[in-house]
Design an enzyme around this catalytic site. Sequence first.
Site, PDB file in Angstrom:
ATOM      1  N   ASN A 183      11.996 -17.081  -1.663  1.00 30.80           N
ATOM      2  CA  ASN A 183      11.026 -16.107  -2.179  1.00 30.80           C
ATOM      3  C   ASN A 183      10.188 -16.649  -3.340  1.00 30.80           C
ATOM      4  OD1 ASN A 183      13.493 -16.035  -3.589  1.00 30.80           O
ATOM      5  ND2 ASN A 183      13.080 -13.989  -4.370  1.00 30.80           N
ATOM      6  N   GLU A 202      23.267 -15.889  -8.432  1.00 29.84           N
ATOM      7  CA  GLU A 202      22.362 -14.767  -8.651  1.00 29.84           C
ATOM      8  C   GLU A 202      22.094 -14.194  -7.268  1.00 29.84           C
ATOM      9  OE1 GLU A 202      19.260 -12.763  -8.511  1.00 29.84           O
ATOM     10  OE2 GLU A 202      18.162 -14.494  -9.288  1.00 29.84           O
ATOM     11  N   CYS A 222      14.185 -10.536  -6.136  1.00 33.57           N
ATOM     12  CA  CYS A 222      15.502  -9.904  -6.279  1.00 33.57           C
ATOM     13  C   CYS A 222      15.503  -8.865  -7.391  1.00 33.57           C
ATOM     14  CB  CYS A 222      16.570 -10.965  -6.544  1.00 33.57           C
ATOM     15  SG  CYS A 222      16.303 -11.781  -8.113  1.00 33.57           S
ATOM     16  N   GLU A 272      22.559 -17.311 -16.381  1.00 35.08           N
ATOM     17  CA  GLU A 272      21.800 -18.519 -16.712  1.00 35.08           C
ATOM     18  C   GLU A 272      20.695 -18.088 -17.677  1.00 35.08           C
ATOM     19  OE1 GLU A 272      21.167 -21.528 -13.747  1.00 35.08           O
ATOM     20  OE2 GLU A 272      22.704 -20.719 -12.432  1.00 35.08           O
TER      21      GLU A 272
HETATM   22  N1  LIG Z   1      16.526 -14.131  -4.425  1.00 33.01           N
HETATM   23  C1  LIG Z   1      17.262 -13.343  -3.698  1.00 33.01           C
HETATM   24  O1  LIG Z   1      18.003 -12.545  -4.177  1.00 33.01           O
HETATM   25  C2  LIG Z   1      17.151 -13.510  -2.245  1.00 33.01           C
HETATM   26  C3  LIG Z   1      17.716 -12.594  -1.411  1.00 33.01           C
HETATM   27  N2  LIG Z   1      17.598 -12.748  -0.101  1.00 33.01           N
HETATM   28  C4  LIG Z   1      18.184 -11.722   0.756  1.00 33.01           C
HETATM   29  O2  LIG Z   1      18.913 -12.394   1.743  1.00 33.01           O
HETATM   30  C5  LIG Z   1      18.477 -11.973   3.031  1.00 33.01           C
HETATM   31  C6  LIG Z   1      18.635 -13.110   4.005  1.00 33.01           C
HETATM   32  O3  LIG Z   1      17.762 -14.165   3.677  1.00 33.01           O
HETATM   33  P1  LIG Z   1      18.251 -15.656   3.827  1.00 33.01           P
HETATM   34  O4  LIG Z   1      17.149 -16.598   3.744  1.00 33.01           O
HETATM   35  O5  LIG Z   1      19.093 -15.727   5.062  1.00 33.01           O
HETATM   36  O6  LIG Z   1      19.109 -15.779   2.495  1.00 33.01           O
HETATM   37  P2  LIG Z   1      20.338 -16.677   2.253  1.00 33.01           P
HETATM   38  O7  LIG Z   1      21.066 -16.173   1.079  1.00 33.01           O
HETATM   39  O8  LIG Z   1      21.127 -16.812   3.493  1.00 33.01           O
HETATM   40  O9  LIG Z   1      19.641 -18.088   1.976  1.00 33.01           O
HETATM   41  C7  LIG Z   1      19.455 -18.641   0.732  1.00 33.01           C
HETATM   42  C8  LIG Z   1      19.843 -20.110   0.780  1.00 33.01           C
HETATM   43  O10 LIG Z   1      21.214 -20.253   1.128  1.00 33.01           O
HETATM   44  C9  LIG Z   1      21.375 -21.196   2.190  1.00 33.01           C
HETATM   45  N3  LIG Z   1      22.590 -20.839   2.923  1.00 33.01           N
HETATM   46  C10 LIG Z   1      22.748 -19.849   3.818  1.00 33.01           C
HETATM   47  N4  LIG Z   1      24.036 -19.816   4.250  1.00 33.01           N
HETATM   48  C11 LIG Z   1      24.701 -20.797   3.610  1.00 33.01           C
HETATM   49  C12 LIG Z   1      26.047 -21.270   3.616  1.00 33.01           C
HETATM   50  N5  LIG Z   1      26.981 -20.699   4.363  1.00 33.01           N
HETATM   51  N6  LIG Z   1      26.358 -22.314   2.827  1.00 33.01           N
HETATM   52  C13 LIG Z   1      25.442 -22.894   2.042  1.00 33.01           C
HETATM   53  N7  LIG Z   1      24.158 -22.503   1.994  1.00 33.01           N
HETATM   54  C14 LIG Z   1      23.781 -21.465   2.753  1.00 33.01           C
HETATM   55  C15 LIG Z   1      20.081 -21.059   2.949  1.00 33.01           C
HETATM   56  O11 LIG Z   1      19.869 -22.164   3.780  1.00 33.01           O
HETATM   57  C16 LIG Z   1      19.081 -20.938   1.825  1.00 33.01           C
HETATM   58  O12 LIG Z   1      18.805 -22.207   1.260  1.00 33.01           O
HETATM   59  C17 LIG Z   1      17.067 -11.522   2.818  1.00 33.01           C
HETATM   60  O13 LIG Z   1      16.672 -10.638   3.793  1.00 33.01           O
HETATM   61  C18 LIG Z   1      17.159 -10.897   1.476  1.00 33.01           C
HETATM   62  O14 LIG Z   1      17.628  -9.574   1.589  1.00 33.01           O
HETATM   63  C19 LIG Z   1      16.990 -13.843   0.422  1.00 33.01           C
HETATM   64  C20 LIG Z   1      16.418 -14.800  -0.362  1.00 33.01           C
HETATM   65  C21 LIG Z   1      16.413 -14.659  -1.778  1.00 33.01           C
HETATM   66  O1  LIG Z   2      13.732 -16.258 -13.280  1.00 36.26           O
HETATM   67  C1  LIG Z   2      12.851 -15.460 -12.966  1.00 36.26           C
HETATM   68  O2  LIG Z   2      11.941 -15.181 -13.719  1.00 36.26           O
HETATM   69  C2  LIG Z   2      12.820 -14.832 -11.652  1.00 36.26           C
HETATM   70  C3  LIG Z   2      13.882 -14.667 -10.936  1.00 36.26           C
HETATM   71  C4  LIG Z   2      13.803 -14.076  -9.634  1.00 36.26           C
HETATM   72  C5  LIG Z   2      14.805 -14.151  -8.775  1.00 36.26           C
HETATM   73  O3  LIG Z   2      15.957 -14.676  -9.158  1.00 36.26           O
HETATM   74  C6  LIG Z   2      14.724 -13.762  -7.358  1.00 36.26           C
HETATM   75  O4  LIG Z   2      13.766 -13.115  -6.957  1.00 36.26           O
HETATM   76  O5  LIG Z   2      15.633 -14.145  -6.636  1.00 36.26           O
END
Ligand SMILES: NC(=O)C1=CN([C@@H]2O[C@H](COP(=O)(O)OP(=O)(O)OC[C@H]3O[C@@H](n4cnc5c(N)ncnc54)[C@H](O)[C@@H]3O)[C@@H](O)[C@H]2O)C=CC1
Ligand SMILES: O=C(O)/C=C/C=C(\O)C(=O)O
Length: 486
Positions: A155, A254, A288, A467
């Site tokens: 994101n 996070e 997030c 962090e």
């Molecule tokens: N910043 C945030 O809080 C985020 C939340 N999300 C949420 O997660 C949902 C799913 O999105 P994803 O891209 O599938 O998120 P994800 O949490 O699965 O992916 C984030 C990272 O983790 C890696 N990853 C996934 N499974 C893993 C494992 N078992 N071991 C090590 N690395 C692993 C992915 O390749 C990617 O680099 C989204 O719909 C959203 O709701 C997604 C991205 C960011």
């Molecule tokens: O460090 C920031 O300013 C922003 C953080 C945002 C996330 O951690 C997120 O969207 O996952």
Amino acid sequence: MREIKHFINGAYVGSASGRTFADRSPTDNRQIAVVHEAGRDEVDAAVRAARAALAGPWGRLTVAERVERLYAVADGINARFDEFLEAECLDTGKPYSLARHVDIPRGAANFKVFADMVKNVATESFTMATPDGAGALNYALRRPKGVIGVISPWNLPLLLMTWKVGPALACGNTVVVKPSEETPLTTALLGEVMNAAGIPAGVYNVIHGFGPESAGAFLTEHPGVDAITFTGETRTGTAIMKAAAVGVRDVSFELGGKNPAVVFADCDFDAAIEGTLRSAFSNCGQVCLGTERVYVERPLFERFVAALKEGAERLRPGRPDDPQTTLGPLVSQEHRAKVLGYYAKAVEQGATVVTGGEPFVMEGPLAEGCWVKPTIWTGLADDAACVREEIFGPCCHVRPFDSEEEAVRLANDTPYGLAAAVWTGNLGRAHRMAATLDAGIVWINSWFLRDLRTPFGGSKQSGIGREGGVHSLEFYTELKNVCVKL
Ligand SMILES: NC(=O)C1=CN([C@@H]2O[C@H](COP(=O)(O)OP(=O)(O)OC[C@H]3O[C@@H](n4cnc5c(N)ncnc54)[C@H](O)[C@@H]3O)[C@@H](O)[C@H]2O)C=CC1
Ligand SMILES: O=C(O)/C=C/C=C(\O)C(=O)O
């Protein structure tokens, strides 16, 4: 077509297996790059390079020399600002206007801020009495933790990856980064900047691939990784924590959120509307810290919903480089299907759709992109899926409340605890709310005001650890106490 290779020991290398995957633009679904997928061998090579660099020139630099090179990394990002901007917006589809002010500058700042911090940080010391009367002196030394595994999401790809890599390197660690498979471009590009800035080979390594049974899992399972930092979904955090348990490695997580905004009738109305629009719809709702639940004091409810609707309908989807664009697409077709699934479920569960609730119909090549309308619901039960679960799209549910106690109860009724926003003109109430909301970050009359020295992270299922500022230094270093008998 761009070819994205791993960055191992200061050089770009392809996968020995020849396995690759496609990187697509969410704007129009066109393939923008072919990306090498790491197997266990490439992950192992990256971890070995990182381990060797710890014992090599990197480990021998003074803090001042390290700081100088991290400044050069920040300057290198700024010098190639437009390339980073183009790459980030190509991968994510986000408007240039957003990435120009948030993602890319923060990518550079994450190196400068933590370089400054390590220059100035002190450790504790205690003198103690001893039976012979001579005493002893204790002082603590900060030492790098070692090889840090960095798993970053799609994101805010550059911002969130450097938020980890900046302090990790400032503390003298080396890193192996696994960027999201959706957005590998800026993490790959940073390798060139690292080389130009004089960061020794092996300090910054990047391997590409997916999560389970791919590069992400291979990295987190690798015994040569000393600690893991991750931003992403709570379920993924659980899987990574299991991997980290083998070898008892430290984690910093996070994770997801279902963040509330609480709007009192005495708020500055325009500021609350502007802030809530940003917190619900910025980055197409893929932050997030974003707001997906809005609680509004009843006398203000109708007016607030009407103004929020008007603001949401003003958002303009379009090409990232079009200055008129204020809303990008979702990151992928898969994520779009998930968000549209929630849009359908909201209706099934009795929501009133105030606005949106469907895809945008775009023209030309953009018709193939991952576009969805900003969506506002009212009328859902407190246990409805769209009120309970993280959607990560441009949507929010708005519900009235009648008392401060009720607002606190509703806001805290979630397994998550990442962020909250409170909008009120009553200072006493603002402080009471801040103290009682279950969240790692509470914004009063604001949203996404970020001071990088402050603790950042979530409570409950939104994360482990903090962090930011000295808290990053706590995670990325081991403190060693030295006791000197005088
Ligand atoms: N910043 C945030 O809080 C985020 C939340 N999300 C949420 O997660 C949902 C799913 O999105 P994803 O891209 O599938 O998120 P994800 O949490 O699965 O992916 C984030 C990272 O983790 C890696 N990853 C996934 N499974 C893993 C494992 N078992 N071991 C090590 N690395 C692993 C992915 O390749 C990617 O680099 C989204 O719909 C959203 O709701 C997604 C991205 C960011
Ligand atoms: O460090 C920031 O300013 C922003 C953080 C945002 C996330 O951690 C997120 O969207 O996952």
